[in-house]
Design a protein around this motif. Sequence first.
Motif, PDB file in Angstrom:
ATOM      1  N   CYS A 261      15.688   3.323  -2.156  1.00  0.00           N
ATOM      2  CA  CYS A 261      14.465   3.773  -2.844  1.00  0.00           C
ATOM      3  C   CYS A 261      13.288   2.948  -2.351  1.00  0.00           C
ATOM      4  N   ASP A 262      12.115   3.579  -2.322  1.00  0.00           N
ATOM      5  CA  ASP A 262      10.860   2.885  -2.055  1.00  0.00           C
ATOM      6  C   ASP A 262      10.060   2.882  -3.344  1.00  0.00           C
ATOM      7  N   PHE A 263       9.663   1.690  -3.787  1.00  0.00           N
ATOM      8  CA  PHE A 263       8.925   1.518  -5.039  1.00  0.00           C
ATOM      9  C   PHE A 263       7.489   1.150  -4.696  1.00  0.00           C
ATOM     10  N   ALA A 264       6.555   2.039  -5.003  1.00  0.00           N
ATOM     11  CA  ALA A 264       5.147   1.805  -4.675  1.00  0.00           C
ATOM     12  C   ALA A 264       4.614   0.601  -5.441  1.00  0.00           C
ATOM     13  N   ALA A 265       3.792  -0.186  -4.748  1.00  0.00           N
ATOM     14  CA  ALA A 265       3.159  -1.333  -5.416  1.00  0.00           C
ATOM     15  C   ALA A 265       2.022  -0.870  -6.321  1.00  0.00           C
ATOM     16  N   ALA A 266       1.305   0.166  -5.883  1.00  0.00           N
ATOM     17  CA  ALA A 266       0.201   0.703  -6.677  1.00  0.00           C
ATOM     18  C   ALA A 266       0.743   1.702  -7.698  1.00  0.00           C
ATOM     19  N   PRO A 267       0.139   1.800  -8.854  1.00  0.00           N
ATOM     20  CA  PRO A 267       0.635   2.723  -9.886  1.00  0.00           C
ATOM     21  C   PRO A 267       0.635   4.175  -9.439  1.00  0.00           C
ATOM     22  N   GLY A 268      -0.380   4.569  -8.619  1.00  0.00           N
ATOM     23  CA  GLY A 268      -0.520   5.977  -8.269  1.00  0.00           C
ATOM     24  C   GLY A 268       0.307   6.445  -7.106  1.00  0.00           C
ATOM     25  N   GLY A 269       0.904   5.550  -6.348  1.00  0.00           N
ATOM     26  CA  GLY A 269       1.698   5.980  -5.208  1.00  0.00           C
ATOM     27  C   GLY A 269       1.553   5.039  -4.029  1.00  0.00           C
ATOM     28  N   PHE A 270       1.939   5.518  -2.843  1.00  0.00           N
ATOM     29  CA  PHE A 270       1.967   4.686  -1.643  1.00  0.00           C
ATOM     30  C   PHE A 270       0.607   4.706  -0.959  1.00  0.00           C
ATOM     31  N   GLU A 271      -0.241   3.775  -1.315  1.00  0.00           N
ATOM     32  CA  GLU A 271      -1.560   3.687  -0.716  1.00  0.00           C
ATOM     33  C   GLU A 271      -1.471   3.058   0.667  1.00  0.00           C
ATOM     34  N   ASN A 272      -2.295   3.538   1.578  1.00  0.00           N
ATOM     35  CA  ASN A 272      -2.256   3.056   2.955  1.00  0.00           C
ATOM     36  C   ASN A 272      -3.064   1.775   3.135  1.00  0.00           C
ATOM     37  N   VAL A 273      -2.806   0.817   2.254  1.00  0.00           N
ATOM     38  CA  VAL A 273      -3.466  -0.487   2.308  1.00  0.00           C
ATOM     39  C   VAL A 273      -2.457  -1.546   1.884  1.00  0.00           C
ATOM     40  N   ASN A 274      -2.687  -2.785   2.310  1.00  0.00           N
ATOM     41  CA  ASN A 274      -1.837  -3.889   1.862  1.00  0.00           C
ATOM     42  C   ASN A 274      -2.095  -4.152   0.384  1.00  0.00           C
ATOM     43  N   ALA A 275      -1.016  -4.279  -0.376  1.00  0.00           N
ATOM     44  CA  ALA A 275      -1.160  -4.521  -1.819  1.00  0.00           C
ATOM     45  C   ALA A 275      -1.827  -5.866  -2.061  1.00  0.00           C
ATOM     46  N   THR A 276      -2.744  -5.885  -3.020  1.00  0.00           N
ATOM     47  CA  THR A 276      -3.423  -7.116  -3.410  1.00  0.00           C
ATOM     48  C   THR A 276      -3.489  -7.178  -4.929  1.00  0.00           C
ATOM     49  N   GLY A 277      -3.885  -8.329  -5.451  1.00  0.00           N
ATOM     50  CA  GLY A 277      -4.105  -8.470  -6.883  1.00  0.00           C
ATOM     51  C   GLY A 277      -2.883  -8.117  -7.711  1.00  0.00           C
ATOM     52  N   SER A 278      -3.092  -7.298  -8.738  1.00  0.00           N
ATOM     53  CA  SER A 278      -2.020  -6.939  -9.655  1.00  0.00           C
ATOM     54  C   SER A 278      -0.938  -6.111  -8.971  1.00  0.00           C
ATOM     55  N   ASP A 279      -1.318  -5.323  -7.953  1.00  0.00           N
ATOM     56  CA  ASP A 279      -0.320  -4.524  -7.231  1.00  0.00           C
ATOM     57  C   ASP A 279       0.648  -5.434  -6.473  1.00  0.00           C
ATOM     58  N   ARG A 280       0.110  -6.478  -5.854  1.00  0.00           N
ATOM     59  CA  ARG A 280       0.993  -7.401  -5.131  1.00  0.00           C
ATOM     60  C   ARG A 280       1.874  -8.182  -6.112  1.00  0.00           C
ATOM     61  N   THR A 281       1.302  -8.571  -7.240  1.00  0.00           N
ATOM     62  CA  THR A 281       2.098  -9.270  -8.262  1.00  0.00           C
ATOM     63  C   THR A 281       3.234  -8.381  -8.749  1.00  0.00           C
ATOM     64  N   TYR A 282       2.918  -7.103  -8.912  1.00  0.00           N
ATOM     65  CA  TYR A 282       3.951  -6.140  -9.324  1.00  0.00           C
ATOM     66  C   TYR A 282       5.085  -6.105  -8.301  1.00  0.00           C
ATOM     67  N   GLY A 283       4.730  -6.029  -7.032  1.00  0.00           N
ATOM     68  CA  GLY A 283       5.738  -6.006  -5.970  1.00  0.00           C
ATOM     69  C   GLY A 283       6.544  -7.294  -5.921  1.00  0.00           C
ATOM     70  N   ASN A 284       5.854  -8.440  -6.086  1.00  0.00           N
ATOM     71  CA  ASN A 284       6.555  -9.730  -6.108  1.00  0.00           C
ATOM     72  C   ASN A 284       7.601  -9.766  -7.216  1.00  0.00           C
ATOM     73  N   ASN A 285       7.198  -9.331  -8.401  1.00  0.00           N
ATOM     74  CA  ASN A 285       8.101  -9.361  -9.558  1.00  0.00           C
ATOM     75  C   ASN A 285       9.265  -8.386  -9.397  1.00  0.00           C
ATOM     76  N   LEU A 286       8.986  -7.223  -8.821  1.00  0.00           N
ATOM     77  CA  LEU A 286      10.050  -6.230  -8.631  1.00  0.00           C
ATOM     78  C   LEU A 286      11.060  -6.727  -7.606  1.00  0.00           C
ATOM     79  N   ALA A 287      10.581  -7.301  -6.500  1.00  0.00           N
ATOM     80  CA  ALA A 287      11.490  -7.841  -5.490  1.00  0.00           C
ATOM     81  C   ALA A 287      12.348  -8.948  -6.088  1.00  0.00           C
TER      82      ALA A 287
END
Length: 337
Positions: A261-287
């Motif tokens: 599975c691919d889990f988007a860092a951004a709430p709305g989907g797979f944005e074509n940008v590097n995750a930053t801020g709360s989106d990156r924190t979300y990815g860190n916590n999920l990993a």
Amino acid sequence: MAATLPGRAKHALALLAALLVLLVAPPAHAAPGGDDEGGSKTLRAQLESAAKGHLQATQKLEASKKRQVELKAALKQAQEKSAGLEGRVKEIANRSYRQGRFSTMAMLLNSSSPDAFMDRMLRLDQMAQVDGHALAQYEDAVTVAEKATKAIALEIKEQQKQVTVLAKKKQQAESALAAAGGGAVAGGFINANSPLARPAPRNPDGSWPREGCTVNDPTTSGCITPRLLNAYQQARAAGFTHYTSCFSRRDSGEHPKGRACDFAAAPGGFENVNATGSDRTYGNNLAAYFVRNAGRLGVMYVIWYRQIWLPNTGWRSYSGSGGPAATHTNHVHLSIL
């Protein structure tokens, strides 16, 4: 009439341009695609082999250690039992040596009456039965102790074998990552406070059962394995509810097998940008969540933000070439055994 044509033409061109934008620009929910998801086909095969081999060897090693503990307990019990019977065995041996068969017959023939003869015969028979039972118990205890000792030696060899396998699989993963331009020890994403997931079912011996793509994928119209479904459901129950995509048709990799599975860092989907801020924190916590629950969920590897986690290497550097999808900086990739 002629004056209105330019206006209509402009309007038509504007509509056409808008349609082209919609057709060219991928929607926010579009899943990372291509066969480079998770690296090259060769790299994925090497990582899968290394991770599976590591987990199988770990399971065999733990099972061997468990058997060794049980065998040691059986050996101790048998030794204690045989030691407790040694006195009885020596007594039987000494009596047999002193009396022998002739003395036993003499005891019977010297009986003063038929009743005394029968009484002595019954007593001798009972004594023989007791002696025979004691000797049989002693022999069984000694046999069990001998078998347990040999079995423990075999388990020690099995453990040494699996330790060697673990070292080889670790080297295999490191070599594969190094060949792809990564593999350096990385800081990784660890969170001791990550919630615990509900374990996926295992076989009685602790190994993971073989699973196919047999259940409906809640994120697409495809299929996934029951073990991946459990991981997806557990992640959502833990609060990781951003857009996710699992099954996809590709030439290789885990997605078409229903094991990734691919889990988007951004709430709305797979944005074509590097995750930053709360989106990156979300990815860190999920990993970190998947890593902490790797043994419960059957995790093969996790990829996030130019790093990959495998059970035999921990977090290592891992960077594909390309945009955020290839470098895994806009989504967390999870592969399940």
